[in-house]
Design a protein around this motif. Structure first.
Motif, PDB file in Angstrom:
ATOM      1  N   SER A  25      -2.924  19.024  -1.325  1.00  0.00           N
ATOM      2  CA  SER A  25      -1.815  19.164  -0.387  1.00  0.00           C
ATOM      3  C   SER A  25      -1.001  20.430  -0.656  1.00  0.00           C
ATOM      4  O   SER A  25      -0.533  21.089   0.263  1.00  0.00           O
ATOM      5  N   ARG A  26      -0.856  20.814  -1.996  1.00  0.00           N
ATOM      6  CA  ARG A  26      -0.031  21.969  -2.310  1.00  0.00           C
ATOM      7  C   ARG A  26      -0.411  22.500  -3.704  1.00  0.00           C
ATOM      8  O   ARG A  26      -0.798  21.748  -4.587  1.00  0.00           O
ATOM      9  N   ILE A  27      -0.277  23.837  -3.907  1.00  0.00           N
ATOM     10  CA  ILE A  27      -0.509  24.465  -5.219  1.00  0.00           C
ATOM     11  C   ILE A  27       0.632  25.422  -5.513  1.00  0.00           C
ATOM     12  O   ILE A  27       1.298  25.916  -4.586  1.00  0.00           O
ATOM     13  N   SER A  28       0.838  25.687  -6.832  1.00  0.00           N
ATOM     14  CA  SER A  28       1.918  26.582  -7.234  1.00  0.00           C
ATOM     15  C   SER A  28       1.551  27.234  -8.573  1.00  0.00           C
ATOM     16  O   SER A  28       0.981  26.579  -9.463  1.00  0.00           O
ATOM     17  N   THR A  29       1.881  28.538  -8.746  1.00  0.00           N
ATOM     18  CA  THR A  29       1.669  29.266 -10.004  1.00  0.00           C
ATOM     19  C   THR A  29       3.002  29.729 -10.544  1.00  0.00           C
ATOM     20  O   THR A  29       3.929  30.047  -9.765  1.00  0.00           O
ATOM     21  N   SER A  30       3.113  29.804 -11.872  1.00  0.00           N
ATOM     22  CA  SER A  30       4.374  30.215 -12.491  1.00  0.00           C
ATOM     23  C   SER A  30       4.609  31.715 -12.385  1.00  0.00           C
ATOM     24  O   SER A  30       5.764  32.156 -12.447  1.00  0.00           O
ATOM     25  N   ASN A  31       3.581  32.507 -12.187  1.00  0.00           N
ATOM     26  CA  ASN A  31       3.742  33.966 -12.070  1.00  0.00           C
ATOM     27  C   ASN A  31       2.636  34.503 -11.166  1.00  0.00           C
ATOM     28  O   ASN A  31       1.516  34.735 -11.610  1.00  0.00           O
ATOM     29  N   PRO A  32       2.920  34.720  -9.889  1.00  0.00           N
ATOM     30  CA  PRO A  32       1.895  35.216  -8.970  1.00  0.00           C
ATOM     31  C   PRO A  32       1.410  36.623  -9.306  1.00  0.00           C
ATOM     32  O   PRO A  32       0.353  37.031  -8.838  1.00  0.00           O
ATOM     33  N   ASP A  33       2.174  37.395 -10.113  1.00  0.00           N
ATOM     34  CA  ASP A  33       1.735  38.747 -10.463  1.00  0.00           C
ATOM     35  C   ASP A  33       0.577  38.729 -11.465  1.00  0.00           C
ATOM     36  O   ASP A  33      -0.120  39.728 -11.627  1.00  0.00           O
ATOM     37  N   ILE A  34       0.412  37.621 -12.153  1.00  0.00           N
ATOM     38  CA  ILE A  34      -0.681  37.505 -13.128  1.00  0.00           C
ATOM     39  C   ILE A  34      -1.886  36.810 -12.507  1.00  0.00           C
ATOM     40  O   ILE A  34      -3.027  37.266 -12.658  1.00  0.00           O
ATOM     41  N   VAL A  35      -1.676  35.713 -11.792  1.00  0.00           N
ATOM     42  CA  VAL A  35      -2.763  34.943 -11.188  1.00  0.00           C
ATOM     43  C   VAL A  35      -2.440  34.699  -9.716  1.00  0.00           C
ATOM     44  O   VAL A  35      -1.310  34.292  -9.383  1.00  0.00           O
ATOM     45  N   ASP A  36      -3.420  34.952  -8.874  1.00  0.00           N
ATOM     46  CA  ASP A  36      -3.300  34.657  -7.447  1.00  0.00           C
ATOM     47  C   ASP A  36      -4.187  33.449  -7.153  1.00  0.00           C
ATOM     48  O   ASP A  36      -5.415  33.534  -7.330  1.00  0.00           O
ATOM     49  N   ALA A  37      -3.586  32.306  -6.727  1.00  0.00           N
ATOM     50  CA  ALA A  37      -4.317  31.071  -6.438  1.00  0.00           C
ATOM     51  C   ALA A  37      -4.130  30.698  -4.975  1.00  0.00           C
ATOM     52  O   ALA A  37      -2.995  30.683  -4.466  1.00  0.00           O
ATOM     53  N   SER A  38      -5.234  30.362  -4.320  1.00  0.00           N
ATOM     54  CA  SER A  38      -5.180  29.987  -2.900  1.00  0.00           C
ATOM     55  C   SER A  38      -6.272  28.977  -2.616  1.00  0.00           C
ATOM     56  O   SER A  38      -7.389  29.070  -3.171  1.00  0.00           O
ATOM     57  N   PRO A  39      -5.963  27.967  -1.748  1.00  0.00           N
ATOM     58  CA  PRO A  39      -6.989  26.980  -1.418  1.00  0.00           C
ATOM     59  C   PRO A  39      -8.026  27.572  -0.453  1.00  0.00           C
ATOM     60  O   PRO A  39      -7.675  28.293   0.482  1.00  0.00           O
ATOM     61  N   GLU A  87     -11.176  22.870  -2.925  1.00  0.00           N
ATOM     62  CA  GLU A  87     -11.535  24.058  -3.700  1.00  0.00           C
ATOM     63  C   GLU A  87     -10.361  25.027  -3.745  1.00  0.00           C
ATOM     64  O   GLU A  87      -9.709  25.274  -2.722  1.00  0.00           O
ATOM     65  N   ILE A  88     -10.142  25.572  -4.955  1.00  0.00           N
ATOM     66  CA  ILE A  88      -9.044  26.526  -5.166  1.00  0.00           C
ATOM     67  C   ILE A  88      -9.640  27.800  -5.745  1.00  0.00           C
ATOM     68  O   ILE A  88     -10.359  27.774  -6.768  1.00  0.00           O
ATOM     69  N   LEU A  89      -9.368  28.949  -5.150  1.00  0.00           N
ATOM     70  CA  LEU A  89      -9.825  30.253  -5.641  1.00  0.00           C
ATOM     71  C   LEU A  89      -8.735  30.857  -6.509  1.00  0.00           C
ATOM     72  O   LEU A  89      -7.593  31.041  -6.055  1.00  0.00           O
ATOM     73  N   VAL A  90      -9.070  31.151  -7.761  1.00  0.00           N
ATOM     74  CA  VAL A  90      -8.119  31.728  -8.733  1.00  0.00           C
ATOM     75  C   VAL A  90      -8.599  33.130  -9.079  1.00  0.00           C
ATOM     76  O   VAL A  90      -9.757  33.309  -9.496  1.00  0.00           O
ATOM     77  N   HIS A  91      -7.718  34.126  -8.941  1.00  0.00           N
ATOM     78  CA  HIS A  91      -8.059  35.528  -9.199  1.00  0.00           C
ATOM     79  C   HIS A  91      -7.106  36.105 -10.238  1.00  0.00           C
ATOM     80  O   HIS A  91      -5.872  35.998 -10.103  1.00  0.00           O
ATOM     81  N   GLY A  92      -7.681  36.695 -11.329  1.00  0.00           N
ATOM     82  CA  GLY A  92      -6.859  37.307 -12.371  1.00  0.00           C
ATOM     83  C   GLY A  92      -6.424  38.695 -11.970  1.00  0.00           C
ATOM     84  O   GLY A  92      -7.252  39.558 -11.682  1.00  0.00           O
ATOM     85  N   LYS A  93      -5.111  38.938 -11.984  1.00  0.00           N
ATOM     86  CA  LYS A  93      -4.575  40.223 -11.545  1.00  0.00           C
ATOM     87  C   LYS A  93      -4.108  41.103 -12.710  1.00  0.00           C
ATOM     88  O   LYS A  93      -4.247  42.315 -12.665  1.00  0.00           O
ATOM     89  N   SER A  94      -3.546  40.512 -13.769  1.00  0.00           N
ATOM     90  CA  SER A  94      -3.083  41.294 -14.918  1.00  0.00           C
ATOM     91  C   SER A  94      -3.050  40.380 -16.141  1.00  0.00           C
ATOM     92  O   SER A  94      -3.279  39.176 -16.044  1.00  0.00           O
ATOM     93  N   PHE A  95      -2.748  41.010 -17.316  1.00  0.00           N
ATOM     94  CA  PHE A  95      -2.727  40.248 -18.570  1.00  0.00           C
ATOM     95  C   PHE A  95      -1.597  39.238 -18.545  1.00  0.00           C
ATOM     96  O   PHE A  95      -0.525  39.467 -17.984  1.00  0.00           O
ATOM     97  N   GLY A  96      -1.842  38.101 -19.177  1.00  0.00           N
ATOM     98  CA  GLY A  96      -0.784  37.115 -19.324  1.00  0.00           C
ATOM     99  C   GLY A  96      -1.306  35.702 -19.224  1.00  0.00           C
ATOM    100  O   GLY A  96      -2.512  35.461 -19.078  1.00  0.00           O
ATOM    101  N   THR A  97      -0.362  34.762 -19.323  1.00  0.00           N
ATOM    102  CA  THR A  97      -0.677  33.334 -19.256  1.00  0.00           C
ATOM    103  C   THR A  97       0.243  32.688 -18.228  1.00  0.00           C
ATOM    104  O   THR A  97       1.466  32.906 -18.247  1.00  0.00           O
ATOM    105  N   VAL A  98      -0.332  31.884 -17.343  1.00  0.00           N
ATOM    106  CA  VAL A  98       0.449  31.198 -16.309  1.00  0.00           C
ATOM    107  C   VAL A  98       0.059  29.729 -16.278  1.00  0.00           C
ATOM    108  O   VAL A  98      -0.965  29.335 -16.852  1.00  0.00           O
ATOM    109  N   THR A  99       0.894  28.942 -15.576  1.00  0.00           N
ATOM    110  CA  THR A  99       0.611  27.526 -15.357  1.00  0.00           C
ATOM    111  C   THR A  99       0.388  27.294 -13.861  1.00  0.00           C
ATOM    112  O   THR A  99       1.227  27.700 -13.036  1.00  0.00           O
ATOM    113  N   LEU A 100      -0.738  26.676 -13.539  1.00  0.00           N
ATOM    114  CA  LEU A 100      -1.071  26.351 -12.156  1.00  0.00           C
ATOM    115  C   LEU A 100      -0.918  24.840 -11.949  1.00  0.00           C
ATOM    116  O   LEU A 100      -1.494  24.055 -12.715  1.00  0.00           O
TER     117      LEU A 100
END
Length: 450
Positions: free
Chosen positions: A48-62, A67-80
């Protein structure tokens, strides 16, 4: 019947509730990916819904309902965080790190025999593993520097067992000398009413002043004279009052020297070896102690110095300086009552590179010398046939051959219980011989004698 359906329905709802609660209470899942890479998360229920703690590090979209597509954009650790349509949620800890495959490939090609691993944390890299030397660890850290701001070098350096090199040196010297001497000294104790002598001066001659008797006197009267050196052939005609002293000698000398000093040292360590002794040399002091004589000692004998190093090509490069010296009293110096012997030495110094077990001649000498000394009396020595009586000749021939051969070997210590190669002793040390009459008898020889 209606009551039974209610119970089954209630049980099914309870099971689904427990399952939903269990799914929702699972711990967060850890996911690692590199910058520029994407992954797809398969969710078990509709999203129904997704959220990331830092969109500049990880881009997540259904992509689809599950199915959820997760793309790494820069160094770091995030919570999805992912919510399902039923209200359940799940957590994912996603760590985005640098693509280290090029660096791992570089390490593999540069250090194929080393165990080097790389891990990243944000903008820092950690090197872990075990390497053979500190130089390899430093070079690995230098290669990793462009891939991260901070390099943590945790590589363990193994302490290698130093290899030991055995150097075998052979001195082979052959010194041959030959001398030929011929000379004639004539002496007259009254021949022709003349007392005199004829000599070339090359060899000792008798002293005329020691001759006694009257020239031309009766032959019965004794004629006596003394000579200091009869050379090696002496003839005297009493009726002619004429004597001859002849030197005719041939000498041959042969000197053979074979020395084989062997020395072991570790890789890169210099070693020295000396078998010989020391001889005293008087030294005059200066200054306030002017005229005083002190004694200094100089070494002589068989000496070997060398410093080996094993190269990356498995060859042995070494500096070597062998020397063989002996006391030479024939050329000694006498000074204020002291006799200082000269030193006859054969030495060389060089740097060579050999494979294990190979041999090399580092020094060689072929020396041929001929010395001819002729003394003659002018005029008389030119007479046919008789002229040989008025000249002397000495010929010295010297031939020296010297070869120095070196052979390096990589050696290992003897194992416990392995036989040690020692000189063969004629009898056991401090053991009473079985046969006192023959202190060198062995049990086998005694058995054979029986």
């Amino acid at each position: 019947m209606q009551a039974i359906k209610r119970v089954v329905f209630s049980s099914l709802v309870a099971v689904l509730a427990v399952s939903s609660f269990t799914f929702a209470q699972n711990g967060p899942e850890d996911i690692r990916l590199t910058v520029g890479k994407s992954i797809v998360i398969d969710y078990p229920t509709d999203i129904s819904r997704i959220s990331t703690s830092n969109p500049d590090i990880v881009d997540a979209s259904p992509v689809t309902a599950r199915e959820i597509l997760v793309h790494g954009k820069s160094f770091g650790t995030v919570t999805l965080v992912v919510w399902s349509k039923s209200g359940q949620r799940n957590f994912y800890n996603i760590t985005v790190e640098q693509n280290l495959e090029p660096l791992r490939k570089l390490f593999k090609e540069t250090f194929p025999k080393e165990d080097i691993h790389v891990q990243s944390s944000r903008d820092s890299l950690a090197l872990i593993g075990r390497v053979s030397s500190k130089d390899v660890a430093d070079r690995a850290a230098a290669l990793a520097t462009p891939f991260g701001k901070t390099i943590v070098n945790n590589l363990q350096v193994a302490v290698p067992v130093e290899k030991q090199i055995l150097l075998r040196v052979k001195f082979a010297e052959l010194d041959r000398s030959a001398a030929t001497q011929f000379g004639v000294n004539l002496i007259s104790t009254g021949a022709g009413n003349t007392i005199g002598r004829v000599t070339t001066g090359q060899f000792p001659a008798p002293s005329i002043e020691q001759a006694t008797g009257q020239p031309g006197s009766n032959a019965a009267q004794p004629q006596t004279f003394e000579i200091s050196d009869a050379l090696n052939i002496f003839a005297f005609r009493n009726d002619l009052n004429l004597g001859a002293l002849i030197r005719a000698l041939q000498t041959r000398n042969l000197l053979q020297i074979l020395a084989e000093p062997n020395l072991v040292t570790t890789n890169g360590k210099e070693a020295s070896f000396l078998v010989g002794g020391e001889f005293p040399i008087p030294v005059l002091q200066g200054g306030a102690n002017s005229g005083a004589v002190t004694i200094q000692f100089r070494e002589f004998g068989i000496r070997l110095n060398f410093n080996p190093a094993i190269t990356e090509n498995n060859t042995i490069r070494m500096w070597v300086r062998p020397e063989v010296s002996s006391l030479d009293f024939a050329n000694a110096l006498s000074f204020n009552g002291f006799t200082v012997p000269a030193l006859s030495s054969r030495k060389m110094e060089t740097t060579i590179e050999l494979g294990e077990g190979q041999s090399f001649v580092i020094g060689g000498l072929i020396d041929n010398r001929v010395t001819e000394t002729i003394s003659r009396i002018p005029g008389l020595a030119s007479l046919p046939i008789l002229g040989n009586l008025f000249k002397s000749k000495e010929v010295d021939r010297n031939n020296t051959e010297l070869v120095v051969l070196v052979t390096p070997e990589i050696t290992t210590p003897l194992q416990p219980g392995e036989a040690k190669n020692l000189p063969v002793m004629p009898r056991d040390f401090m053991v009473t011989p079985a046969n006192p009459k023959n202190p060198y008898a062995t049990p086998s020889s005694l058995k054979n004698n029986k």
